[in-house]
Enzyme design. Structure first.
Site, PDB file in Angstrom:
ATOM      1  N   ARG A 173       5.815  12.534 -15.362  1.00 30.20           N
ATOM      2  CA  ARG A 173       4.639  13.647 -15.397  1.00 30.20           C
ATOM      3  C   ARG A 173       3.148  12.655 -15.168  1.00 30.20           C
ATOM      4  NH1 ARG A 173       4.371  14.574 -21.403  1.00 30.20           N
ATOM      5  NH2 ARG A 173       2.392  15.882 -20.989  1.00 30.20           N
ATOM      6  N   LYS A 192       7.948  10.950 -30.443  1.00 28.17           N
ATOM      7  CA  LYS A 192       7.983   9.417 -30.781  1.00 28.17           C
ATOM      8  C   LYS A 192       7.454   9.217 -32.452  1.00 28.17           C
ATOM      9  CE  LYS A 192       5.273   9.300 -27.473  1.00 28.17           C
ATOM     10  NZ  LYS A 192       4.426   9.246 -25.889  1.00 28.17           N
TER      11      LYS A 192
END
Ligand code: URA
Length: 429
Positions: A173, A192
């Site tokens: 990205r 995460k």
């Protein structure tokens, strides 16, 4: 059911369709195994940037990212776990005073952090400027640190097995113009944080010139998506929306920010850093179910004791002199008036050009490099007064840094005093 192949998944999203749970699970798993090519995942990310994802798709995407690696579990610790995540800003050193403060209030703070990329600094880079301090902590040692009430906080690098699909996707990205998507940012951050094993989480979602989210409406949408993802996964989650038009505190750069954080722990430091540290600490302490006033714990030195123990637990010497840059340059006010603008993006860019940040993930950083700010928006300045000090080991960096820094501020008339609210909103469910 749609056929499970990358092209049909990309075209479904490209044409505005909704991906099924099976399609999402398959594509993330196949990408993690290297069976979906980088160019296919990049095309899918671009389709998501344009078409978005529903709440159900975002939740499933996040779960698939978590399932690509292992999920840590700290539920057996004797203290409640709580963490903070900031979406990133210039001069954002809040984790440094906050983690030991909240640990001193009685919580365990497991914080897996990153290194900086581009104009915002990384918490690990800042802490690595302390001689001896190491970011790599094995899980067994993390548990020991979190269990010890005299330490209670660990800030360390995420292991390779924490949401590996996100690690690969984020790298793509970054180079394909597909970072700016609320569902992709929300799922990247929350996968995460959920995998990290914290029971509660406070998000500091930055809004303004130096942040991903330039408008309050976008920041609120991102915060809401993250609070929903956390809550639905059993992580008690609250978000504060805070201003990132101007840098936080008076320093941007690794060792400079450590020194400023130690000032806060010693009972001084800039008012905005103290305000935000205490606001986030109050939210964390409340989510952890503790009845303690963080302001008292900061004022009586318990947070400083905890900081010293936390740094020593990761090999650092809290008394060692911090690295200083070899060269400095001063930027002065051209005229008298009021500082009406000090732009976070411009200061972040100047610090980065001075060597405080990196252009590629593996570049080294200069620990002493960065920008010191001698005035903040709303302050009166006199002609010739120092406004900024630029620090670097590489004096050839001054020209580019001076160009960015000189364009980063305006001096106006007293009646143009800018509004300086720091905490803009709170999102909870
Ligand atoms: N930080 C992340 O970890 N992921 C994003 O997508 C953006 C910021």
């Amino acid at each position: 059911m749609a056929a499970l192949d990358a092209v049909s998944i990309i075209t479904t999203k490209r044409d505005g369709g909704e991906l099924s749970d099976t399609q999402i699970d398959w594509v993330v798993d196949a990408f993690t195994k290297g069976e979906v090519a980088d160019e296919q995942m990049s095309a899918l990310a671009m389709a998501i940037v344009w078409r978005g994802m529903t709440r159900r798709e975002t939740a499933r995407w996040t779960a698939a990212m978590i399932a690509s690696g292992s999920r840590m579990d700290f539920t057996d610790l004797p203290r409640p776990t709580v963490d903070k995540h900031s979406t990133g800003g210039v001069g954002d050193k809040i984790t440094l005073p906050l983690a030991p403060l909240v640990a001193a209030c009685g919580a365990a703070v497991p914080q897996l952090s990153g290194r900086g990329l581009g104009h915002t600094g990384g918490t690990l880079d800042k802490l690595e400027s302390i001689p001896g301090w190491r970011a790599d902590v094995p899980v067994a040692r993390m548990r020991e640190i979190l269990t010890d009430p005299a330490i209670g906080a660990v800030v360390c690098a995420a292991g390779a097995d924490l949401a590996p699909a996100d690690k690969r996707l984020y790298a793509l990205r970054d180079v394909t113009g597909t970072v700016e998507s609320i569902p992709l940012i929300a799922s990247s951050i929350m996968s995460k944080k959920i995998a990290e094993g914290t029971a509660a989480l406070v998000l500091d979602v930055k809004v303004g010139a130096g942040a991903f989210m330039k408008s309050l409406a976008d920041a609120r949408e991102l915060a809401t998506a993250m609070v929903e993802l956390g809550t639905d996964s059993g992580v008690r989650t609250v978000a504060l929306l805070t201003s990132m038009d101007t840098p936080l505190g008076r320093t941007a750069g690794n060792a400079l920010e450590v020194a400023e954080s130690v000032e806060v722990l010693a009972g001084g430091g800039p008012a905005d850093i103290v305000e935000l540290t205490l606001a986030l600490a109050r939210e964390m302490v409340a989510l952890a179910g503790l009845d303690v006033d963080p302001a008292e714990v900061l004022a009586d030195g318990r947070a400083m004791d905890q900081w010293r123990a936390m740094i020593a637990a990761q090999g650092g010497d809290p008394d060692a002199p911090l690295p200083a840059a070899k060269h400095t340059e001063t930027v002065r006010a051209q005229r008298a008036g009021v500082l009406t603008r000090l732009d976070a993006m411009g200061i972040g860019l100047a610090a980065w050009r001075l060597g405080a940040g990196r252009a590629r993930q593996d570049d080294p950083v200069q620990f002493g490099a960065g920008v010191e700010m001698h005035a903040k928006p709303g302050d009166s300045v006199t002609a010739g007064q120092p406004l900024l000090t630029l620090h670097t080991d590489t004096p050839e960096a001054f020209a580019g840094a001076l160009a960015a820094a000189s364009a980063a501020f305006d001096i106006g008339a007293a009646e143009e005093k800018p509004a300086t609210a720091l905490i803009l909103d709170r999102v909870a469910r």
